[in-house]
Design a protein around this motif. Structure first.
Motif, PDB file in Angstrom:
ATOM      1  N   ARG A  49      47.040  61.262  55.780  1.00  0.00           N
ATOM      2  CA  ARG A  49      45.757  60.732  55.255  1.00  0.00           C
ATOM      3  C   ARG A  49      44.555  61.595  55.664  1.00  0.00           C
ATOM      4  NH1 ARG A  49      45.519  54.267  54.502  1.00  0.00           N
ATOM      5  NH2 ARG A  49      44.823  54.999  52.480  1.00  0.00           N
ATOM      6  N   ALA A  70      38.189  47.129  48.862  1.00  0.00           N
ATOM      7  CA  ALA A  70      39.583  46.683  48.809  1.00  0.00           C
ATOM      8  C   ALA A  70      40.319  47.264  50.020  1.00  0.00           C
ATOM      9  CB  ALA A  70      40.252  47.059  47.488  1.00  0.00           C
ATOM     10  N   ALA A  71      39.868  46.840  51.170  1.00  0.00           N
ATOM     11  CA  ALA A  71      40.247  47.477  52.439  1.00  0.00           C
ATOM     12  C   ALA A  71      41.695  47.239  52.858  1.00  0.00           C
ATOM     13  CB  ALA A  71      39.303  47.000  53.538  1.00  0.00           C
ATOM     14  N   GLY A  72      42.379  46.264  52.244  1.00  0.00           N
ATOM     15  CA  GLY A  72      43.785  46.015  52.585  1.00  0.00           C
ATOM     16  C   GLY A  72      43.929  45.676  54.058  1.00  0.00           C
ATOM     17  N   GLN A  93      35.484  45.230  52.747  1.00  0.00           N
ATOM     18  CA  GLN A  93      35.636  44.258  51.662  1.00  0.00           C
ATOM     19  C   GLN A  93      37.120  43.984  51.460  1.00  0.00           C
ATOM     20  OE1 GLN A  93      36.524  44.977  48.027  1.00  0.00           O
ATOM     21  NE2 GLN A  93      36.388  42.768  47.665  1.00  0.00           N
ATOM     22  N   PHE A  94      37.550  42.836  51.974  1.00  0.00           N
ATOM     23  CA  PHE A  94      38.966  42.491  51.909  1.00  0.00           C
ATOM     24  C   PHE A  94      39.282  41.633  50.686  1.00  0.00           C
ATOM     25  CE2 PHE A  94      38.323  43.028  56.568  1.00  0.00           C
ATOM     26  CZ  PHE A  94      39.209  44.071  56.759  1.00  0.00           C
ATOM     27  N   GLY A  95      38.276  40.976  50.110  1.00  0.00           N
ATOM     28  CA  GLY A  95      38.547  40.049  49.019  1.00  0.00           C
ATOM     29  C   GLY A  95      39.018  38.714  49.553  1.00  0.00           C
ATOM     30  N   ARG A 106      42.733  40.757  59.872  1.00  0.00           N
ATOM     31  CA  ARG A 106      41.608  41.563  59.367  1.00  0.00           C
ATOM     32  C   ARG A 106      40.333  41.245  60.147  1.00  0.00           C
ATOM     33  NH1 ARG A 106      43.606  40.615  53.073  1.00  0.00           N
ATOM     34  NH2 ARG A 106      45.056  42.367  53.083  1.00  0.00           N
ATOM     35  N   ALA A 137      40.644  53.470  48.547  1.00  0.00           N
ATOM     36  CA  ALA A 137      41.871  54.256  48.642  1.00  0.00           C
ATOM     37  C   ALA A 137      43.066  53.446  48.170  1.00  0.00           C
ATOM     38  CB  ALA A 137      42.095  54.718  50.079  1.00  0.00           C
ATOM     39  N   LEU A 138      43.840  54.049  47.275  1.00  0.00           N
ATOM     40  CA  LEU A 138      45.129  53.512  46.826  1.00  0.00           C
ATOM     41  C   LEU A 138      44.969  52.168  46.126  1.00  0.00           C
ATOM     42  CD1 LEU A 138      47.120  54.444  50.091  1.00  0.00           C
ATOM     43  CD2 LEU A 138      46.445  55.915  48.174  1.00  0.00           C
ATOM     44  N   ARG A 143      43.255  48.649  38.818  1.00  0.00           N
ATOM     45  CA  ARG A 143      41.874  48.214  38.557  1.00  0.00           C
ATOM     46  C   ARG A 143      41.353  48.891  37.294  1.00  0.00           C
ATOM     47  NH1 ARG A 143      40.498  46.280  43.696  1.00  0.00           N
ATOM     48  NH2 ARG A 143      42.494  45.711  44.605  1.00  0.00           N
TER      49      ARG A 143
HETATM   50  C1  SAM Z   1      47.599  49.607  48.641  1.00  0.00           C
HETATM   51  S1  SAM Z   1      46.440  48.633  49.465  1.00  0.00           S
HETATM   52  C2  SAM Z   1      45.313  49.853  50.048  1.00  0.00           C
HETATM   53  C3  SAM Z   1      44.583  49.352  51.233  1.00  0.00           C
HETATM   54  C4  SAM Z   1      43.539  50.284  51.799  1.00  0.00           C
HETATM   55  N1  SAM Z   1      42.519  50.593  50.827  1.00  0.00           N
HETATM   56  C5  SAM Z   1      44.118  51.546  52.363  1.00  0.00           C
HETATM   57  O1  SAM Z   1      43.945  52.599  51.776  1.00  0.00           O
HETATM   58  O2  SAM Z   1      44.777  51.488  53.394  1.00  0.00           O
HETATM   59  C6  SAM Z   1      45.548  47.825  48.193  1.00  0.00           C
HETATM   60  C7  SAM Z   1      44.885  46.580  48.725  1.00  0.00           C
HETATM   61  O3  SAM Z   1      43.952  45.976  47.826  1.00  0.00           O
HETATM   62  C8  SAM Z   1      43.914  44.608  48.118  1.00  0.00           C
HETATM   63  N2  SAM Z   1      43.348  43.846  46.986  1.00  0.00           N
HETATM   64  C9  SAM Z   1      43.983  43.411  45.893  1.00  0.00           C
HETATM   65  N3  SAM Z   1      43.131  42.774  45.054  1.00  0.00           N
HETATM   66  C10 SAM Z   1      41.914  42.773  45.670  1.00  0.00           C
HETATM   67  C11 SAM Z   1      40.619  42.294  45.325  1.00  0.00           C
HETATM   68  N4  SAM Z   1      40.405  41.645  44.174  1.00  0.00           N
HETATM   69  N5  SAM Z   1      39.602  42.503  46.177  1.00  0.00           N
HETATM   70  C12 SAM Z   1      39.815  43.143  47.330  1.00  0.00           C
HETATM   71  N6  SAM Z   1      41.015  43.630  47.718  1.00  0.00           N
HETATM   72  C13 SAM Z   1      42.051  43.462  46.890  1.00  0.00           C
HETATM   73  C14 SAM Z   1      45.335  44.231  48.419  1.00  0.00           C
HETATM   74  O4  SAM Z   1      45.369  43.187  49.340  1.00  0.00           O
HETATM   75  C15 SAM Z   1      45.886  45.501  49.030  1.00  0.00           C
HETATM   76  O5  SAM Z   1      45.952  45.364  50.418  1.00  0.00           O
END
Ligand code: SAM
Length: 233
Positions: A49, A70-72, A93-95, A106, A137-138, A143
């Motif tokens: 990374r 979309a921090a996962g 931003q985790f959602g 988280r 990322a990822l 989307r």
């Molecule tokens: C493959 S992960 C990537 C996580 C992180 N960005 C990283 O690079 O390590 C994609 C993430 O997006 C999150 N996600 C899905 N839908 C979402 C939403 N509507 N808002 C915020 N996060 C979302 C999922 O929970 C998932 O953990």
């Protein structure tokens, strides 16, 4: 590969850095990446990374307000936290998705880092024009342009973002593979109104031919990735 756009971005970053005396990242950035409190599974991903190089390319500096979109699990949240230091702010931003245990983990990461606001809501709740920098990322493969437009709105004018995803090849079932054709990402970035500053090969690897599911054991999570550095005009 150093593209003309990337060369320009590096030169602009260096010029700004020389003019202000600012460092690209907080001085203890590498110490924090190696800290005992940082999860071992996060550290194991640093080789592919390349956190220091990505922070440099994005020109993240101490004291900035940055968003992990979309921090996962929060891998980038922790990297951004180390980069902006105690005087900066990370909006993670985790959602609203995920179960109670994920949410707790988280929040615990945000609490441990100290300069992180955990946002369990959509990105618009972060506010308009609040961020100097953003990373997603990822995420883009599932989307659309509207998702990128939310990032655009969250940034200050002149603010920059990095968009990274698992690269896919045309003609494959990229939805199933959790990949994305780079040209499709570029089209969405343009549609969202961003300027592309760099189309970087920083996370490129020829060991991935784009035919495998991204979590296939053979890949060891080291997928070929495109990386766009984009700017809100
Ligand atoms: C493959 S992960 C990537 C996580 C992180 N960005 C990283 O690079 O390590 C994609 C993430 O997006 C999150 N996600 C899905 N839908 C979402 C939403 N509507 N808002 C915020 N996060 C979302 C999922 O929970 C998932 O953990």
């Amino acid at each position: 590969m150093l593209t003309p756009g990337k060369t320009l971005a590096v030169l602009v970053g260096l010029t700004i850095g020389i003019a202000t005396g600012a460092q690209a990242v907080a001085p203890d950035f590498m110490d924090k990446l190696g800290a005992a409190a940082r999860p071992a599974e996060d550290k194991a991903r640093d080789g592919s990374r390349r956190p220091y190089q990505v922070m440099q390319l994005l020109d993240v500096r101490e004291g900035m307000t940055v968003v992990d979109v979309a921090a996962g699990g929060g891998w980038y949240t922790e990297v951004l936290s180390a980069a902006v230091g105690p005087s900066g702010t990370v909006i993670a931003q985790f959602g609203s998705g995920g179960d109670a245990a994920q949410r707790q983990a988280r929040q615990a990461r945000a609490d441990r880092l100290g300069n992180v606001q955990a946002l369990f809501d959509g990105l618009p709740a972060a506010g308009v024009g609040v961020a100097d920098r953003a990373v997603t990322a990822l995420t883009l493969h599932h989307r659309n342009t509207a998702f990128l437009r939310e990032i655009y709105e969250a940034l200050k004018p002149g603010g920059m973002a990095i968009v990274i995803d698992h690269e896919g090849s045309p003609g494959m079932d990229n939805d199933e593979l959790h990949r994305m054709v780079k040209a499709d990402a570029r089209r969405m970035i343009d549609e969202a109104g961003f300027e592309v500053v760099a189309d970087s090969d920083l996370l490129h690897t020829s060991a991935d031919d784009h035919s495998l599911y991204i979590m296939s054991a053979e890949l060891g999570r080291d997928t070929d990735r495109f990386l766009f550095l984009v700017r809100r005009p």
